[in-house]
Design a protein around this motif. Structure first.
Motif, PDB file in Angstrom:
ATOM      1  N   LEU A  15       0.856  -1.179   0.000  1.00  0.00           N
ATOM      2  CA  LEU A  15       0.000   0.000   0.000  1.00  0.00           C
ATOM      3  C   LEU A  15       0.900   1.238   0.000  1.00  0.00           C
ATOM      4  O   LEU A  15       1.426   1.643   1.031  1.00  0.00           O
ATOM      5  CB  LEU A  15      -0.923   0.016   1.219  1.00  0.00           C
ATOM      6  N   THR A  16       1.086   1.838  -1.162  1.00  0.00           N
ATOM      7  CA  THR A  16       1.997   2.972  -1.294  1.00  0.00           C
ATOM      8  C   THR A  16       1.300   4.253  -0.868  1.00  0.00           C
ATOM      9  O   THR A  16       0.264   4.638  -1.438  1.00  0.00           O
ATOM     10  CB  THR A  16       2.490   3.102  -2.746  1.00  0.00           C
ATOM     11  N   VAL A  17       1.877   4.921   0.140  1.00  0.00           N
ATOM     12  CA  VAL A  17       1.299   6.166   0.643  1.00  0.00           C
ATOM     13  C   VAL A  17       2.382   7.243   0.698  1.00  0.00           C
ATOM     14  O   VAL A  17       3.567   6.953   0.875  1.00  0.00           O
ATOM     15  CB  VAL A  17       0.690   5.997   2.051  1.00  0.00           C
ATOM     16  N   ASN A  18       1.961   8.486   0.545  1.00  0.00           N
ATOM     17  CA  ASN A  18       2.845   9.597   0.844  1.00  0.00           C
ATOM     18  C   ASN A  18       3.070   9.622   2.347  1.00  0.00           C
ATOM     19  O   ASN A  18       2.119   9.460   3.119  1.00  0.00           O
ATOM     20  CB  ASN A  18       2.235  10.915   0.367  1.00  0.00           C
ATOM     21  N   VAL A  54      -2.525  14.263   0.387  1.00  0.00           N
ATOM     22  CA  VAL A  54      -2.516  13.311   1.495  1.00  0.00           C
ATOM     23  C   VAL A  54      -3.337  12.090   1.082  1.00  0.00           C
ATOM     24  O   VAL A  54      -4.518  12.222   0.755  1.00  0.00           O
ATOM     25  CB  VAL A  54      -3.113  13.934   2.774  1.00  0.00           C
ATOM     26  N   ASN A  55      -2.713  10.930   1.078  1.00  0.00           N
ATOM     27  CA  ASN A  55      -3.451   9.716   0.698  1.00  0.00           C
ATOM     28  C   ASN A  55      -3.366   8.643   1.784  1.00  0.00           C
ATOM     29  O   ASN A  55      -3.597   7.460   1.518  1.00  0.00           O
ATOM     30  CB  ASN A  55      -2.986   9.170  -0.654  1.00  0.00           C
ATOM     31  N   PHE A  56      -3.052   9.070   3.014  1.00  0.00           N
ATOM     32  CA  PHE A  56      -3.044   8.171   4.162  1.00  0.00           C
ATOM     33  C   PHE A  56      -3.737   8.883   5.318  1.00  0.00           C
ATOM     34  O   PHE A  56      -3.249   9.893   5.831  1.00  0.00           O
ATOM     35  CB  PHE A  56      -1.611   7.801   4.549  1.00  0.00           C
ATOM     36  N   ILE A  57      -4.924   8.388   5.682  1.00  0.00           N
ATOM     37  CA  ILE A  57      -5.714   8.988   6.754  1.00  0.00           C
ATOM     38  C   ILE A  57      -5.878   7.966   7.872  1.00  0.00           C
ATOM     39  O   ILE A  57      -6.274   6.831   7.635  1.00  0.00           O
ATOM     40  CB  ILE A  57      -7.089   9.448   6.238  1.00  0.00           C
ATOM     41  N   ASP A  81      -8.788   6.037  -5.599  1.00  0.00           N
ATOM     42  CA  ASP A  81      -8.194   4.705  -5.705  1.00  0.00           C
ATOM     43  C   ASP A  81      -6.939   4.554  -4.853  1.00  0.00           C
ATOM     44  O   ASP A  81      -6.649   3.459  -4.353  1.00  0.00           O
ATOM     45  CB  ASP A  81      -7.858   4.385  -7.166  1.00  0.00           C
ATOM     46  N   ASP A  82      -6.186   5.641  -4.687  1.00  0.00           N
ATOM     47  CA  ASP A  82      -4.916   5.545  -3.957  1.00  0.00           C
ATOM     48  C   ASP A  82      -5.047   5.907  -2.485  1.00  0.00           C
ATOM     49  O   ASP A  82      -4.048   5.930  -1.764  1.00  0.00           O
ATOM     50  CB  ASP A  82      -3.846   6.422  -4.611  1.00  0.00           C
ATOM     51  N   LEU A  83      -6.254   6.180  -2.008  1.00  0.00           N
ATOM     52  CA  LEU A  83      -6.443   6.587  -0.613  1.00  0.00           C
ATOM     53  C   LEU A  83      -6.419   5.366   0.302  1.00  0.00           C
ATOM     54  O   LEU A  83      -7.162   4.410   0.100  1.00  0.00           O
ATOM     55  CB  LEU A  83      -7.766   7.329  -0.451  1.00  0.00           C
ATOM     56  N   ALA A 123     -13.500  -4.078   3.210  1.00  0.00           N
ATOM     57  CA  ALA A 123     -12.294  -4.498   3.928  1.00  0.00           C
ATOM     58  C   ALA A 123     -11.531  -3.245   4.319  1.00  0.00           C
ATOM     59  O   ALA A 123     -11.556  -2.240   3.600  1.00  0.00           O
ATOM     60  CB  ALA A 123     -11.421  -5.410   3.071  1.00  0.00           C
ATOM     61  N   ILE A 124     -10.867  -3.293   5.459  1.00  0.00           N
ATOM     62  CA  ILE A 124     -10.114  -2.137   5.948  1.00  0.00           C
ATOM     63  C   ILE A 124      -8.638  -2.325   5.603  1.00  0.00           C
ATOM     64  O   ILE A 124      -8.047  -3.371   5.895  1.00  0.00           O
ATOM     65  CB  ILE A 124     -10.328  -1.961   7.465  1.00  0.00           C
ATOM     66  N   ASP A 125      -8.070  -1.303   4.954  1.00  0.00           N
ATOM     67  CA  ASP A 125      -6.684  -1.383   4.488  1.00  0.00           C
ATOM     68  C   ASP A 125      -5.717  -1.699   5.625  1.00  0.00           C
ATOM     69  O   ASP A 125      -4.855  -2.575   5.499  1.00  0.00           O
ATOM     70  CB  ASP A 125      -6.258  -0.061   3.837  1.00  0.00           C
ATOM     71  N   LEU A 126      -5.845  -0.972   6.722  1.00  0.00           N
ATOM     72  CA  LEU A 126      -4.953  -1.138   7.877  1.00  0.00           C
ATOM     73  C   LEU A 126      -5.783  -1.029   9.141  1.00  0.00           C
ATOM     74  O   LEU A 126      -6.334   0.031   9.439  1.00  0.00           O
ATOM     75  CB  LEU A 126      -3.853  -0.068   7.867  1.00  0.00           C
ATOM     76  N   TYR A 127      -5.885  -2.129   9.866  1.00  0.00           N
ATOM     77  CA  TYR A 127      -6.658  -2.143  11.110  1.00  0.00           C
ATOM     78  C   TYR A 127      -5.685  -2.363  12.266  1.00  0.00           C
ATOM     79  O   TYR A 127      -4.941  -3.344  12.278  1.00  0.00           O
ATOM     80  CB  TYR A 127      -7.716  -3.248  11.096  1.00  0.00           C
TER      81      TYR A 127
END
Length: 281
Positions: A15-18, A54-57, A81-83, A123-127
């Motif tokens: 999961l590529t994030v800034n 910002v694409n990581f919340i 798509d990238d969030l 589905a949750i990307d990061l839990y």
């Protein structure tokens, strides 16, 4: 308009994030309970964060409780798509604004299910497990998240507020993609955890990255360095975090559009080697 100029990190290797993200705790009401006084402003802050790159919340079911997750869905769906949206479970709230650990497996499953609904996700990307519960074996809590990952409703598992020993225990049960511990230029008690994260390519999410505005004795030095960059002490503190470690994923939170833009602008500040060395020390 400013833009997010931080480099990227691959959460869980995919999961590529800034690296400069946004923490969505402050978009709720006083005491992190209920809705904010200005709901429209809270949604605008979220929308502007995404517009700025910002694409990581990061959020949690306990922020409100539920309010932050719901506002994220209302403000940002359909999601880009990238969030990447990360949330957490494992803390109970009450009207007295207490934070009570609860790592009971049945509770975590219920909390995760409720987060799916509020966020509008399958589905949750990061839990992330929000905090170890002294009344529940740590392994039982982590194993529950491992099972949810196997079921396909969690893509990656994270931990929060853990020691090196707890991190290593969890890694025997499931791949750990991130750790979220309290960390800032003032508070570095988790330096040992950060070191493990660097060795294992685990993302490290510092909560309270600006010390809730209190940067202690470092403030004077930050002001000196800030003057040479036409910046604020808080922007320098964020720039230092980004340069201090390649796995660092700062998530400064705010309910102010002005502060949001200032935080994102910090991603464009490059500190000189001697400045980093002074702040490291």
């Amino acid at each position: 308009m400013v833009s997010n100029q931080s480099d990227t990190f691959d959460i869980g290797g995919e999961l590529t994030v800034n690296r400069l993200g946004f923490g969505a705790m402050r978009i709720t009401g006083d005491g992190i309970i209920g809705e904010p006084n200005d709901v429209a402003n809270a949604k605008e802050v979220l929308q502007t964060a995404v517009e700025l790159g910002v694409n990581f919340i990061d959020t949690a079911d306990s922020y409100g409780p539920g309010t932050s997750e719901r506002l994220i869905r209302e403000a940002l769906t359909p999601y880009a798509d990238d969030l990447v949206i990360a949330t957490k479970g494992g803390l109970l709230r009450n009207r007295e604004t207490d934070w009570k650990p609860c790592g009971n497996p049945d509770y975590l499953r219920n909390a995760h299910l409720a987060s799916l609904d509020r966020l509008g996700l399958d589905a949750i990307d990061l839990y992330q497990f929000h905090r170890p519960d002294p009344d529940t074996p740590f392994e039982d809590s982590v194993e529950t998240l491992a099972e949810l990952k196997d079921e396909g409703v969690i893509r990656h598992v994270g931990l929060s507020n853990v020691s090196v020993e707890q991190l290593e225990t969890a890694r025997e049960l499931v791949d750990i993609a991130t750790v979220q511990n309290r960390y800032s230029i003032k508070e570095r008690e988790s330096e040992d955890v950060l070191s493990v994260c660097e060795d294992e390519d685990i993302g490290f999410i510092p909560w309270f990255p600006l010390g809730a505005g209190d940067l202690g004795k470092t403030g004077e030095m930050l002001d000196e360095i800030a003057a040479t960059h036409s910046a604020t002490r808080y922007q320098i503190a964020l720039a230092w975090l980004l340069q201090h470690s390649p796995v660092m994923l700062p998530i400064p939170g705010t309910s102010s559009l002005t502060h949001l833009e200032e935080n994102v602008a910090a991603s464009g500040i490059t500190l000189a080697a001697d400045e980093v060395a002074r702040l490291d020390a």
